[in-house]
Design an enzyme around this catalytic site. Structure first.
Site, short mmCIF file in Angstrom:
data_model
loop_
_atom_site.label_atom_id
_atom_site.label_comp_id
_atom_site.label_asym_id
_atom_site.label_seq_id
_atom_site.Cartn_x
_atom_site.Cartn_y
_atom_site.Cartn_z
N ASP A 75 0.82 -1.20 0.00
CA ASP A 75 0.00 0.00 0.00
C ASP A 75 0.86 1.26 0.00
OD1 ASP A 75 -2.39 1.50 0.25
OD2 ASP A 75 -2.17 1.58 2.42
N HIS A 169 -6.75 10.42 5.35
CA HIS A 169 -6.00 9.39 6.05
C HIS A 169 -5.84 9.70 7.54
CE1 HIS A 169 -4.56 8.65 1.88
NE2 HIS A 169 -4.57 7.40 2.27
N THR A 222 -6.49 3.00 10.51
CA THR A 222 -6.50 3.66 11.81
C THR A 222 -7.62 3.15 12.71
OG1 THR A 222 -5.54 5.65 10.81
CG2 THR A 222 -6.65 5.92 12.94
#
Length: 277
Positions: A75, A169, A222
């Site tokens: 990723d 993000h 997360t």
């Protein structure tokens, strides 16, 4: 895996790992849900481990032993050397991120990575329209233009496209607001599966709506780290004398497995049907 999901009108969960316990938890959750899953290793996680070989080899071993289909994916690689190493190790797919470059440079760099990866049978995801939150900065990011997305896909030959539609993000709160009309327009214009990065910031109903409007690969990191950390904290707080890492890391692993199974119940429901509660 992603292409078949796109054709069936359902999503695929793609979950980032840092420790071995993350990989084991993601697979356990997928097995519980009876769903395929993608194990992702980010460039940041590679730096944490000092290289890709050890953590990548562990992820591949966990994937091979799984009772459901598990893909291992690199990723947010920004360096071609990282992509080449992932291909050598046996990863089935990579995400090459040149989105910070000017458009034409992004096209040229991505097309070259696609050419090299396709020669080895490896699938490539790219990004167009920088998604906020990189390096901890929660900027909204530049939205991806559908026409530009279609052109970029045609010129590069990518197999999937990560697009900027409102997520960010590393969000610690699930308060992201997505541009659902833009997702639908991108789905109509772009001939490859769409990828939603920064999905930890989207609540369950928004994730379901994103899938219903055309998102296929849903990346989550997360949110699972929060679940893992909360379980570890609770286990340590319950026993001040606890020293066995297996006990508190095991609690984190179990928490992530439960959350992965729950999320897959939302993400993998075909469009037009009600998500599992």
């Amino acid at each position: 895996m992603v292409l078949s999901a796109a054709q069936a009108g359902r999503g695929v969960g793609a979950f980032n790992l840092i420790q071995l316990e993350h990989a084991e938890a993601v697979v356990a959750g997928a097995e519980s849900a009876g769903a395929p899953v993608i194990l992702q290793i980010s460039e940041n996680a590679v730096r944490y481990h000092g290289g890709l070989a050890a953590v990548g080899g562990a992820a591949l071993a966990v994937a091979r032993a799984a009772a459901v289909p598990v893909a291992v994916h690199l990723d947010h690689a920004t360096e071609r050397t990282a992509v080449a190493e992932a291909v050598r190790l046996g990863f089935g797919s990579v995400m090459f991120d040149a989105s910070v470059l000017p458009y034409e440079e992004n096209v040229r760099a991505t097309a070259e990575v696609v050419r090299q990866c396709h020669a080895s049978g490896v699938w490539v995801e790219a990004e167009l329209g920088e998604i906020g939150g990189k390096d901890g900065v929660h900027a909204p990011g530049a939205r991806t233009d559908p026409g530009e997305g279609a052109e970029f896909t045609a010129r590069t030959g990518v197999d999937a496209l990560a697009v900027a539609v409102g997520t960010s993000h590393a969000m610690l709160t699930r308060t992201a607001s997505l541009d659902l009309e833009l997702i639908a327009a991108l789905r109509a214009a772009v001939p490859v599966p769409l990828v939603l990065h920064g999905s930890s910031g989207a609540p369950d109903d928004v994730l379901a709506e994103a899938g219903a409007h055309g998102m296929t690969k849903i990346n989550i990191a997360t949110h699972l780290n929060k679940a893992f950390t909360a379980a570890v904290r609770a286990r340590l707080a319950a026993d001040a004398a606890l020293a066995d890492t297996r006990v508190y890391l095991g609690a984190g692993r179990e928490a992530v497995a439960r959350e992965v199974a729950r999320l897959l119940g939302i993400l993998t429901v075909p469009r037009g049907t009600a998500a599992a509660s």
